[in-house]
Design an enzyme around this catalytic site. Structure first.
Site, PDB file in Angstrom:
ATOM      1  N   GLU A 117       0.815  -1.214   0.000  1.00  0.00           N
ATOM      2  CA  GLU A 117       0.000   0.000   0.000  1.00  0.00           C
ATOM      3  C   GLU A 117       0.853   1.272   0.000  1.00  0.00           C
ATOM      4  OE1 GLU A 117      -2.991  -0.113  -0.597  1.00  0.00           O
ATOM      5  OE2 GLU A 117      -3.800  -2.018   0.131  1.00  0.00           O
ATOM      6  N   HIS A 141      -2.963   2.353   8.220  1.00  0.00           N
ATOM      7  CA  HIS A 141      -4.071   1.554   7.684  1.00  0.00           C
ATOM      8  C   HIS A 141      -4.218   0.306   8.536  1.00  0.00           C
ATOM      9  CE1 HIS A 141      -6.655  -0.831   5.186  1.00  0.00           C
ATOM     10  NE2 HIS A 141      -5.701  -1.697   4.904  1.00  0.00           N
TER      11      HIS A 141
END
Length: 274
Positions: A117, A141
């Site tokens: 990510e 996240h």
């Protein structure tokens, strides 16, 4: 030689990842965390760096991040293992002078690479730098259980979701008056979800990926963890409330306005209008 594993930023990453795993937000290799550093932070630890740092190009140039170091979690790495072997599960990377790629200066041993990510993180860092005049330094996240659960039963609309979380716990409006951004479901680990997330991060410090997880931003690891923790606590309360038949009374619009005035924050207008 100073040991980089004793630095404030490695110790901070160890605490944040361990706490998130203990919360149940980061099963297996779920979740990722990046912290923007300054050259002065890493300068005392050059003796710890790899002699031949690996170079990895970015899928798109990010000149705003040129010459910027970050500490990041690794791809496929388990948050629960960061405390056991920081060098295998974390890495310090530095974006090159034109923002086209980065070198892995420390950590991510055995040819490991940063989180998949990373495009979403770097794009969001760019937007939060602009939105906060450089104050925000952390992107986190994770798979916060109750927030994910609510994406199955609430309308996935920023105003609706924000208003419900504000009503779920009094402190929420104070902690995230800018509300919670929400995307449609998207394939993770792509530039597309990274770009969509960054666009919403222009307006919100907290983002939901329906049926997947949450993205949060803040000036420190503690502040960012606390932001997500506050929203998740409200979501946990709401899950209990809905399971008991729903709200019979709640915080009114007038009371939310008074709360914002008391703490000097401006609530998201679309959520307040509901």
């Amino acid at each position: 030689m100073q040991n980089i594993t004793q630095s404030w930023f490695v110790q901070g990453m160890i605490k944040a990842t361990t706490d998130a795993w203990l919360k149940g937000w980061d099963e297996r290799n779920g979740g990722n965390l990046t912290l923007r550093l300054d050259d002065a932070d890493i300068a005392p630890y050059h003796d710890n760096f790899h002699q031949q740092p690996r170079y990895i190009p970015l899928s798109q140039p990010m000149p705003l991040l040129a010459n910027t170091p970050f500490i990041v979690t690794g791809s496929g790495k388990f948050f629960r293992n960061v405390q056991l072997d920081p060098a295998a599960n974390l890495g310090i990377v530095k974006v090159d002078s034109d923002g086209a790629g980065y070198h892995i200066l420390w950590g991510l041993t055995n040819e490991a690479v940063p989180t998949s990510e990373l495009p979403a993180h770097f794009l969001s860092h760019c937007e939060r730098i602009k939105a906060t005049n450089g104050k925000d330094r952390v992107i986190m996240h994770c798979h916060a259980t109750n927030l994910i659960a609510l994406t199955y039963v609430l309308e996935n609309d920023t105003a609706v979701f924000t208003r419900q979380l504000w009503e779920g716990s009094t402190e929420c409006l104070v902690v995230f008056p800018d509300g919670v951004g929400i995307l449609p479901w998207m394939v993770p680990g792509t530039d597309e979800i990274g770009q969509a997330t960054a666009q919403e991060m222009q307006k919100h410090s907290l983002m939901l990926w329906p049926f997947h997880g949450v993205f949060g931003s803040g000036p420190t690891l503690d502040e960012t963890f606390g932001l997500i923790d506050t929203a998740e606590k409200s979501a946990q309360i709401l899950v209990k409330v809905y399971s008991m038949g729903g709200m019979k009374q709640t915080i009114s619009r007038e009371e939310l306005i008074a709360l914002g005035q008391r703490f000097g924050v401006t609530p998201l207008a679309s959520a307040l209008a509901l």
